[in-house]
Design an enzyme around this catalytic site. Structure first.
Site, PDB file in Angstrom:
ATOM      1  N   GLY A   1       0.830  -1.315  -0.072  1.00 55.75           N
ATOM      2  CA  GLY A   1       0.228  -0.038  -0.068  1.00 55.75           C
ATOM      3  C   GLY A   1       0.893   1.202   0.053  1.00 55.75           C
ATOM      4  N   CYS A   2       0.154   2.392   0.385  1.00 57.14           N
ATOM      5  CA  CYS A   2       0.875   3.619   0.297  1.00 57.14           C
ATOM      6  C   CYS A   2       1.681   3.916   1.663  1.00 57.14           C
ATOM      7  CB  CYS A   2      -0.054   4.911   0.032  1.00 57.14           C
ATOM      8  SG  CYS A   2      -0.687   4.805  -1.520  1.00 57.14           S
ATOM      9  N   VAL A   3       2.973   3.363   1.607  1.00 63.55           N
ATOM     10  CA  VAL A   3       3.360   3.344   3.009  1.00 63.55           C
ATOM     11  C   VAL A   3       4.715   4.166   3.074  1.00 63.55           C
ATOM     12  CG1 VAL A   3       2.771   1.049   4.056  1.00 63.55           C
ATOM     13  CG2 VAL A   3       4.765   1.135   2.297  1.00 63.55           C
TER      14      VAL A   3
END
Lengths: 106, 376
Positions: free
Chosen positions: A104-106
């Site tokens: 994900g958008c980490v």
């Protein structure tokens, strides 16, 4: 993909050092390997409690627990988890437990 | 002491936050903070703010590519040192502003900027087209359907005259996102350029174990097209994997974001969609979302001529037809979207008709419409 040899075991890892085959290849040698690269002194019962909680949850649910669930099941607030695993629950504890790399958008 | 990998927590500094912005105020801004009376745009790219103390702050705004080298930053620092006592700032659209405290210092600054070729184009103020808010593209991201920097360069080259002038009915905000994560401002911009896929993901049964948390991939799908299945990998072993119902998939790529074993980028399938009519300000009308008007344009590297032409066409038709102060969305809603399509000559396709959950409210529940070339 790289292969890491440690303590007589070999592990397939990705560029961030997560096990690509997951818990199939996980064993205690992996834990000591990650412990050294993550700057963790000695594995205490508390470290093991986090690792076991992650593995149990993953085996049961197929995903890593949310941070709030990890805190609730282990009883450690996030601050304590960071003290145990300086890289945090994702890059530190999940890596040690052999869970997939967080996405994900980490 | 330098960083010691053996003792990573020793001498570690953390949670100090950004430096306070006041440290970097030009003296004239610091002195007149909260005391500004009015401002003027004296020419494209040049602003003058007048304070109640009588002080003036002159701002020169220049375009920047957003993705810039340390050499260029140093060059900007040299200009700031020579003209602005070492102060400068970046805007929320990644333009750079040089500030001076008197009118006499403006022209030498403009001359200095002009002497450096096209590196520092002055403009971006008032009713023109300012910088394009954009994303990573093929420079750094793993989920894009198009490039960011390349498309932005191609589009800004073509509409450069609108950057250095203020001839439009209102300001036109152009934004680009390279996938529909829509990092940035694509969902609320006058003209939005968006990378889209047109093919469902491929599933790598060999890698999915150990790489993906399957329930996350399943839950990531907005249409419920991803299902858990038992699959066979190339070694003939049975593994837990997923299946994608291609008829339900609309190629958003969310599952790839969550699961690296589900890639969907495709050179022919991927391209660009154009959305128009969004805004974030509350002036005159409420903020609006941008709406899809062109479902697909190909990725034609390195200049994206189809995308450039489409943006320019919308901009020119709007410039000719809209009233003063009217943003693109306000104009399209006033004349009616059927007229927007007719005037811009954009073919209306089924792809513009909403079919996702709350779609009903976007259909026309009225007999009020205008006969246009699209109605045969």
């Amino acid at each position: 993909m790289a292969t890491i040899e440690h303590g007589g075991s070999s592990f397939d890892v990705d560029e961030d050092g997560f096990l690509t085959k997951g818990m199939e290849e996980w064993n205690e040698h992996w834990v000591t390997y990650v412990k050294d690269i993550e700057g963790i002194g000695d594995m205490t019962d508390e470290h093991w409690k986090v690792v076991n909680a992650l593995q149990d949850y993953y085996k049961k649910n197929g995903i890593a627990p949310m941070v709030r669930i990890l805190s609730k099941t282990t009883g450690f607030p996030l601050k304590r988890i960071y003290e145990l695993f300086p890289s945090g629950p994702g890059k530190g504890a999940c890596k040690m437990a052999g869970l997939p790399k967080p996405t994900g958008c980490v | 002491m330098g960083y010691d990998p053996a003792n990573p927590m020793v001498d570690r500094i953390t949670d100090i936050g950004p430096p306070h912005f006041e440290q970097f105020f030009p003296p004239v801004v610091k002195k007149n903070y909260g005391k500004w009376l009015y401002h003027e745009i004296t020419q494209p790219g040049v602003l003058m703010h007048k304070s109640e103390t009588g002080d003036e702050c002159w701002t020169v705004r220049v375009g920047a590519a957003r993705l810039i080298s340390i050499e260029l930053i140093r060059e900007m620092c040299d200009i700031a040192d020579a003209h602005c006592d070492g102060y400068l700032r970046w805007t929320t659209r990644n333009n750079v502003e040089f500030m001076v405290d008197s009118k006499a210092k403006v022209q030498p600054l403009l001359d200095e900027l002009a002497s450096r070729g096209n590196k520092f184009p002055v403009g971006g103020t008032g009713a023109g087209v300012t910088n394009i808010v954009h994303t990573q593209g093929w420079v750094h991201c793993h989920t894009p359907a198009t490039d960011a920097s390349g498309v932005v360069k191609a589009v800004m080259d073509e509409i450069f005259d609108y950057f250095t002038s203020m001839t439009l009915p209102a300001q036109v905000r152009v934004a680009l996102a390279c996938c529909l994560n829509m990092c940035g401002a694509v969902h609320a911009s006058d003209i939005a350029i968006l990378g889209v896929h047109r093919k469902p993901p491929m599933i790598d049964h060999d890698a999915i174990t150990g790489l993906c948390e399957l329930p996350l991939a399943i839950a990531s799908c907005p249409l419920g097209a991803v299902k858990p299945v038992k699959a066979t990998n190339s070694k003939g072993e049975e593994v837990k994997s997923v299946k994608v119902n291609a008829d339900r998939c609309m190629f958003c790529g969310n599952c790839y974001t969550m699961c690296p074993a589900m890639p969907l980028a495709d050179p022919e399938g991927d391209g660009i969609a154009i959305l128009v009519g969004g805004k974030v300000s509350n002036s005159r009308s409420m903020p609006k979302f941008s709406k899809l008007v062109i479902p697909f344009l190909p990725n034609t590297t390195p200049r994206w001529p189809e995308t450039v032409a489409a943006v320019k066409n919308i901009l020119e038709v709007y410039a000719k037809d809209a009233r003063k102060y009217e943003r693109v969305g306000e104009w399209a809603e006033r004349i009616g979207w059927e007229k927007f399509f007719e005037k811009t000559g954009i073919p209306f396709t089924i792809k513009s008709v909403d079919d996702y959950r709350l779609a009903y409210d976007t259909w026309r529940t009225s007999t009020q419409f205008k006969f246009t070339s699209h109605i045969k």
